[in-house]
Structures are given as C-alpha cells and as structure tokens.
Design an enzyme around this catalytic site. Structure first.
Site, short mmCIF file in Angstrom:
data_model
loop_
_atom_site.label_atom_id
_atom_site.label_comp_id
_atom_site.label_asym_id
_atom_site.label_seq_id
_atom_site.Cartn_x
_atom_site.Cartn_y
_atom_site.Cartn_z
CG ASP A 79 -1.44 1.01 1.32
OD1 ASP A 79 -2.36 2.07 0.31
OD2 ASP A 79 -1.33 1.87 2.30
CG ASP A 84 -2.15 7.48 1.14
OD1 ASP A 84 -1.28 8.36 0.33
OD2 ASP A 84 -2.75 7.17 -0.38
P1 TMP Z 1 -3.92 4.34 0.29
O1 TMP Z 1 -4.70 2.97 -0.26
O2 TMP Z 1 -2.44 4.12 -0.63
O3 TMP Z 1 -3.78 3.24 1.37
O4 TMP Z 1 -4.67 5.48 0.06
C1 TMP Z 1 -5.96 5.61 0.14
C2 TMP Z 1 -6.35 6.34 1.53
O5 TMP Z 1 -6.95 7.83 1.71
C3 TMP Z 1 -6.80 5.98 2.38
O6 TMP Z 1 -6.28 6.02 3.74
C4 TMP Z 1 -7.68 7.13 2.86
C5 TMP Z 1 -7.25 8.08 2.35
N1 TMP Z 1 -8.19 9.11 1.84
C6 TMP Z 1 -7.92 10.47 1.91
O7 TMP Z 1 -7.44 10.99 2.45
N2 TMP Z 1 -8.96 12.03 1.29
C7 TMP Z 1 -9.40 11.41 0.50
O8 TMP Z 1 -9.79 12.92 0.28
C8 TMP Z 1 -10.07 10.28 0.39
C9 TMP Z 1 -10.91 9.68 -0.51
C10 TMP Z 1 -9.41 9.11 0.79
MG MG Z 2 -3.68 3.33 3.24
#
Ligand code: TMP
Ligand code: MG
Length: 279
Positions: free
Chosen positions: A27, A29
């Site tokens: 992953d 974030d």
């Molecule tokens: P990831 O799959 O790389 O972890 O990314 C998804 C993350 O992004 C999830 O944990 C929620 C976050 N997110 C935000 O911070 N702001 C947003 O507007 C959206 C749709 C998701």
């Molecule tokens: Mg994540």
C-alpha cells in the site's frame, strides 16, 4: 505477532527460495508514507492536493468535512467491510468531484508535492534501494492519487524501474487541466483482483510466488489475491491509529503488526536477512 513460529517458518522459506521468487506488494498512504511527525498528521496523497494552494478555501473546507465524516468509518473496527464499501465509494466519488471543480493543472503537481508536508517512513531509501538492487518487483497498490504518489517517489529519488503502481490516476485535457479520474475507482476496500483484471500485472510475474505484503488497513490484505500459485506470504501491518481498539483484529489478520512505528526498520531487517545481506 500472534504466531511467531509461523512468521519464522515463512521468513526461512523466503530466504531459502531466494530473490528470484520474491515480490513485494505494498500500500502507499500511511504504509510507505508516514502517518505522523512531531505529533502532527502527515498528508495522504489526496490530502497533498486538498491542502495545496490550488484548492479554493471553500473546496478545502468541503474536502476536510468529508475526511472528518468518512475517515472514522474507514477505520471503525465495529463495521464490516461490506458495510463500509458503499460509503467508501461515496467518499472517493465526492472527493474526486470536488477536486475536478478546482481545475488542477498537470504542470502544478510537482510544485504541490514539493510544498506539501508529505514524508516517507524512516528507512524508506534503504527499502526502495534494496529491492531495486536485487531486482525484486515492488507493486504499489494504492487507493490514493497515482500522479501524486509517483511524484512523491520521484522527488525522494526512489522511483526505480522495479516499481509498478496501480492507483487512481488523473486524466488531463489537451490544455493540461484535470478533467476526470480514470476508471476503475480504487478505494480502501476494493483493493483486489476486481480492479486489476485488465492489467495482467501479476500474470507477468508468475514465477514470483513468494510475497511480502505491507499495508495499514485491513482492506490491504486482499492486494495479493490475484497472484497465481502463491507459495509463501508474509503480511506486515502498520497499526497507526486507534491502536487499542484495533489491536485484536490486526493481530488476527496480519502476521506482524507494527504499532505506531513510523519506520520501515522491521521490514528492512527482514529483507536484509532474506536477501542474504545479514547472517
Ligand atoms: P492508500 O490505499 O494508498 O492507503 O490510500 C487511501 C487513503 O487515502 C485512505 O486511507 C483514505 C485516504 N483518503 C484521503 O485522505 N482523502 C480523500 O479524499 C480520500 C478519498 C481518501
Ligand atoms: Mg494506506
């Protein structure tokens, strides 16, 4: 670790079978990027855009309201993935529509990332360089914004050719203005084969039957579902937030759980051992 013997067995197998059979699936974030620094939250790839100067004050407020409403749902240990799924689609759809209103320019992305507070986890350089040096494919499967996360990796000088990214990519018109997000929409709880069907990514890596999977959400555990003929999988979960409430579920689901650990040290140590750089 709930089952240290299992972890030991898998790590031994990964080491014995060698680098040719290994791939890493991660992953982005809050797994490769930091969750917090000096008591402050670090931005996700979406937040990098949300907090930037190219978003109007009104847009920023609306995006923040969405985060405050949907993030607690995303991490709620008392709701099932089935319950959360439609709500995540709702969050991503609303957030992307708000971003579309802002007429973001492709040419601004690098500056937006440079001016953001994003940080990769400590030890990220060692992690990326080790995988690159040993020709181990790194598949980054993210529900974040692909264009932004690629730029984060580029600016950190770790976007090596062994990396392949699947994420929500932006589509720009011929003037370089954001006009839509490409399909399929990827959110926290559909990171599985259903969104990879057209990529053939895993089929091209059919000899890579040993996997190290890194995530911070329980939704990340299905990222390797499309890998054919899996032999050994080691899953490492970063438990960043609501640690006490979620510890039980994370220990049941991930082989190794790292609580409030902003580093990649454990993963680097395991890689070092598997790759034979450590005795
Ligand atoms: P990831 O799959 O790389 O972890 O990314 C998804 C993350 O992004 C999830 O944990 C929620 C976050 N997110 C935000 O911070 N702001 C947003 O507007 C959206 C749709 C998701
Ligand atoms: Mg994540």
């Amino acid at each position: 670790m709930k089952n240290p013997e299992h972890v030991q067995r898998v790590i031994s197998a990964l080491r014995k079978e060698g680098t040719d059979k290994l791939q890493v699936i991660s992953d982005f974030d809050m797994t490769l990027s930091r969750f917090g620094f000096n008591g402050r939250r670090c931005p996700t790839s979406h937040n990098i855009l949300d907090n930037s100067r190219v978003i109007s004050e009104e847009g920023r407020k609306k995006l923040k309201d969405l985060l405050q409403y949907y993030y607690p749902i995303e991490i709620d240990p008392n709701q099932t993935m089935e319950e959360k799924r439609p709500l995540m689609v709702e969050w991503w759809t609303k957030a992307h529509n708000l971003l579309l209103e802002q007429k973001i320019l492709k040419s601004d992305i690098a500056k937006i990332v440079r001016e953001s507070e994003v940080m990769l986890r400590d030890g990220a350089n060692t992690f990326f360089d080790q995988l690159h040096q040993h020709n181990i494919p790194l598949f980054i499967f993210s529900a974040g914004v692909g264009d932004v996360l690629e730029e984060v990796l580029r600016q950190a000088e770790v976007f090596h050719p062994n990396i392949n990214v699947v994420a929500n990519y932006m589509d720009f018109d011929d003037k370089g203005v954001l006009r839509r997000f490409k399909e399929p929409l990827i959110h926290t709880y559909n990171k599985n084969n259903t969104v990879l069907e057209k990529t053939e990514h895993f089929q091209l890596l059919s000899s890579r039957t040993n996997i190290i999977l890194l995530g911070d959400s329980l939704g990340d555990l299905s990222m390797a579902d499309g890998v054919p003929n899996v032999e050994n999988v080691l899953t490492v979960g970063f438990l960043n937030d609501k640690v006490d409430e979620r510890r039980g579920k994370y220990r049941d689901a991930y082989d190794i759980v790292l609580e409030k650990d902003e580093t990649l040290d454990v993963v680097n140590g395991i890689l070092c051992y598997i790759l034979g750089d450590l005795n």
